[in-house]
Design an enzyme around this catalytic site. Sequence first.
Site, PDB file in Angstrom:
ATOM      1  N   THR A 133      -5.638   8.301   2.507  1.00  0.00           N
ATOM      2  CA  THR A 133      -5.975   6.933   2.892  1.00  0.00           C
ATOM      3  C   THR A 133      -4.915   5.937   2.430  1.00  0.00           C
ATOM      4  O   THR A 133      -4.397   5.152   3.226  1.00  0.00           O
ATOM      5  CB  THR A 133      -7.326   6.552   2.244  1.00  0.00           C
ATOM      6  OG1 THR A 133      -8.244   7.603   2.542  1.00  0.00           O
ATOM      7  CG2 THR A 133      -7.852   5.255   2.796  1.00  0.00           C
ATOM      8  N   VAL A 144      -4.979  -0.250 -11.492  1.00  0.00           N
ATOM      9  CA  VAL A 144      -6.073  -1.063 -12.037  1.00  0.00           C
ATOM     10  C   VAL A 144      -6.339  -2.242 -11.115  1.00  0.00           C
ATOM     11  O   VAL A 144      -5.418  -2.964 -10.730  1.00  0.00           O
ATOM     12  CB  VAL A 144      -5.728  -1.612 -13.444  1.00  0.00           C
ATOM     13  CG1 VAL A 144      -6.880  -2.449 -13.995  1.00  0.00           C
ATOM     14  CG2 VAL A 144      -5.403  -0.479 -14.404  1.00  0.00           C
ATOM     15  N   GLY A 166      -7.060  -2.614  -7.991  1.00  0.00           N
ATOM     16  CA  GLY A 166      -6.580  -2.610  -6.608  1.00  0.00           C
ATOM     17  C   GLY A 166      -5.503  -3.620  -6.308  1.00  0.00           C
ATOM     18  O   GLY A 166      -4.422  -3.592  -6.901  1.00  0.00           O
ATOM     19  N   ILE A 195      -5.300  -6.801  -6.906  1.00  0.00           N
ATOM     20  CA  ILE A 195      -5.090  -7.922  -7.830  1.00  0.00           C
ATOM     21  C   ILE A 195      -3.860  -7.630  -8.671  1.00  0.00           C
ATOM     22  O   ILE A 195      -3.796  -6.593  -9.324  1.00  0.00           O
ATOM     23  CB  ILE A 195      -6.288  -8.090  -8.786  1.00  0.00           C
ATOM     24  CG1 ILE A 195      -7.607  -8.146  -8.017  1.00  0.00           C
ATOM     25  CG2 ILE A 195      -6.108  -9.322  -9.661  1.00  0.00           C
ATOM     26  CD1 ILE A 195      -8.839  -8.072  -8.929  1.00  0.00           C
ATOM     27  N   LYS A 228      -9.327   2.584 -16.584  1.00  0.00           N
ATOM     28  CA  LYS A 228      -8.603   1.339 -16.295  1.00  0.00           C
ATOM     29  C   LYS A 228      -8.517   0.464 -17.548  1.00  0.00           C
ATOM     30  O   LYS A 228      -7.504  -0.198 -17.793  1.00  0.00           O
ATOM     31  CB  LYS A 228      -9.290   0.600 -15.153  1.00  0.00           C
ATOM     32  CG  LYS A 228      -9.181   1.369 -13.824  1.00  0.00           C
ATOM     33  CD  LYS A 228     -10.160   0.825 -12.796  1.00  0.00           C
ATOM     34  CE  LYS A 228     -10.022   1.537 -11.461  1.00  0.00           C
ATOM     35  NZ  LYS A 228     -11.175   1.230 -10.562  1.00  0.00           N
TER      36      LYS A 228
END
Lengths: 439, 439
Positions: free
Chosen positions: A16, A135, A137, A139, A208
């Site tokens: 993906t 961590v 995504g 951001i 994370k």
Amino acid sequence: MSSLPVLSLGLCGFGTVGQGVWQHLEANRALLRARLGVELRVTRVAVRDARRKRDVRLPRGVLGTDPLAIARDPAVPVVCELMGGTGLAREVTLAALRLGKVVVSANKALICEHGSEILATARRHGGHFLFEASVAGGIPIIKALREGLVANRFPRIYGILNGTCNYILTRMKEQGAPYAEVLADAKRLGYAEADESLDVDGWDTAHKAAVLAWLAHGIWVRTDQMIVEGISRLTPADLRNAATLGFGIKLLAVITRDFRRDELCVRVHPTLLPAGDVIANVNGVFNAVSVTGDVVGTTLYSGRGAGRDATASAVISDLADAASLLRHGKGAYLPGEEPAASSRCRLAPPERIRSRYYVRLTVRDQPGVLARVASAMARHRVSIATVIQGPADRPRAASLVLTTHESDERAIGRTLRRLRALSAVLEDPVLLRIGDFGP
Amino acid sequence: MSSLPVLSLGLCGFGTVGQGVWQHLEANRALLRARLGVELRVTRVAVRDARRKRDVRLPRGVLGTDPLAIARDPAVPVVCELMGGTGLAREVTLAALRLGKVVVSANKALICEHGSEILATARRHGGHFLFEASVAGGIPIIKALREGLVANRFPRIYGILNGTCNYILTRMKEQGAPYAEVLADAKRLGYAEADESLDVDGWDTAHKAAVLAWLAHGIWVRTDQMIVEGISRLTPADLRNAATLGFGIKLLAVITRDFRRDELCVRVHPTLLPAGDVIANVNGVFNAVSVTGDVVGTTLYSGRGAGRDATASAVISDLADAASLLRHGKGAYLPGEEPAASSRCRLAPPERIRSRYYVRLTVRDQPGVLARVASAMARHRVSIATVIQGPADRPRAASLVLTTHESDERAIGRTLRRLRALSAVLEDPVLLRIGDFGP
């Protein structure tokens, strides 16, 4: 048409996220050329099964099945490790770094388990390891910590780092739906894995949190050194009780450092946040991180924490940094690549991890129970702030919800052991922390 | 004790921010050395009056009064322009850039007026111009736009960019206090300047919006090409009405781009935001920016937008980037330094700036007025969604608050002109936009 320099990229893994990276590099190609002054070109892709059907059609000669060959190919200076796992992914990463390459990774499990080895290898051989996508995504929280807030020490970082849990808690709150039902929906929608444990038991968040703690404090904290609790025992009643008390519930990672004692604490648990806290209002699959710096004060970052596109955005920002690094020769400096290791900093002992607590007990519905519970708490000097009594989900039982004044992990742990031993307490108590972090 | 390379910094201006930079460089010196691998050392400071009393005592030989001498000193490769203004500040900036230096600036007015010239000078001479502190104080929003979100085009950016206005609106909402009273308090507390117009009339926000629009779209939009409206006509009643309708009110900068038509719109105005919007819950002197990228989706950033320490944090992050740039020789690449100029992109005409509207009218309290108002709106096809009628602040008058369905700036502008002409309308209408931006 173009005289721009070309930067060859190798993608190891083409699921993906890999396909997302490819497609967005294609779609915003002109924009990226103008912004970077470099053409980012994927020249090699390695997959497990080259014959599998994919949405993306690659040009002839790009697709292969050997990620280690990409890691070792001198014509590919930037390697994206998007395979997942910690076995072959580690080998690929180390092989590329040993050749001084830039490795871009979204693999938080790999970083947690082998971060120390990976970064030491990068340093030794002049390679670079970039991991913005690992961590929160899309951001850019890693860049914020390493570069934007480089002037700061970080007394507190907390946030929502797992979109699956936040989706589940949001739906439980908004629709009063039970945990199991919402989890089943999350699986159907592809928000949760078939084996949900990594998400709902807090391990993904803990991985994370370890990465953020390392960035902020230069110390690797293992997940077995943290408090890690998940959301699977929460009920819609907990969310209602919390709302009655003026709180929302979020699964948070909380990283605090006491600079006076030089103690660090990393923990992951469902947390009651005041309803007015911005993070209490971050819903659905969104992530959010609050970062308090000693210079800047409190700053906040939110956005989609996972998914093809948000992750691709983060990977491409690392590729842009890689381009910048490589245009100036190997060994170029990236701020914060070696956080100041504080060798004296220790993990905080339980008696100094302080909080207010929410305890939900399922008790026999008979006289005298509240007195026995209250006296068990008093024995460990845990002082009760509020009590909500109501019906329980089972016959001849009551639900007793207590909040406490500030106490600590040692006292509350001992209190829970005592409560569990009471014959009137019918189920394992549900313990939540109250996070009153202020602005 | 140290064999680290030293980077000499010159500070032009040593007011609140300059002293903050000095003090935080001192306080976190060991940390910064470890993180950067360089010693940042302020070797020259220029002030207007060297004899003035200051909190900070500088070492012998550092203080002087000639900023241009610092700009031209070959021993000072990094110049911080913290004087403010657009006259001498511009000269200092250009002189340093012509020598290929790195200039760090917090001066949004200078960037707005002379950004094009400054950046062209930097490019021509291999200098660099860094300005993280110019927008949203300590929030690393410029780094996020230029680097963290480099993969994205930006259909929408909106946010609170002026802490003074947000402080005033927060107190008006929470305490029902009138504008003039809160403004006086803000001045006493040092949150507002003696001449408040730059803040409350929206010009400070407009300057920052211009910087963000340039970063995102590569186009300089002048403030006279924007809609710029301030908060001075708002009353506590507007905040109450908004709350009744499910909204908060914030002074926002809104930067939208329609990529299909290739039209850009930059505007600054008080905006009704749904109460659940995270930005509606950002209160006090805090700033917040929502950035929607075509790849990453919507991300959000918040923190202190001004003040000594937050601004110093941003300036020091630019100094760290300067150190990184200079270790690799001049001409090193900074992502996004030249945003892709879209020469075809135009400013959107008023009929394509669409929104729902809130209109507050003070009208004669007599029969038939609502009918006349409604027919004036209908004539320009502005369709009424809700009406709240209540007492006005003056005798024999009523307050009429209307919200509309979606319309556009041309239609609402014509409607207001018609409403002003009605004899029953006693004061200039108050117009607010409704910003229903979704997650």
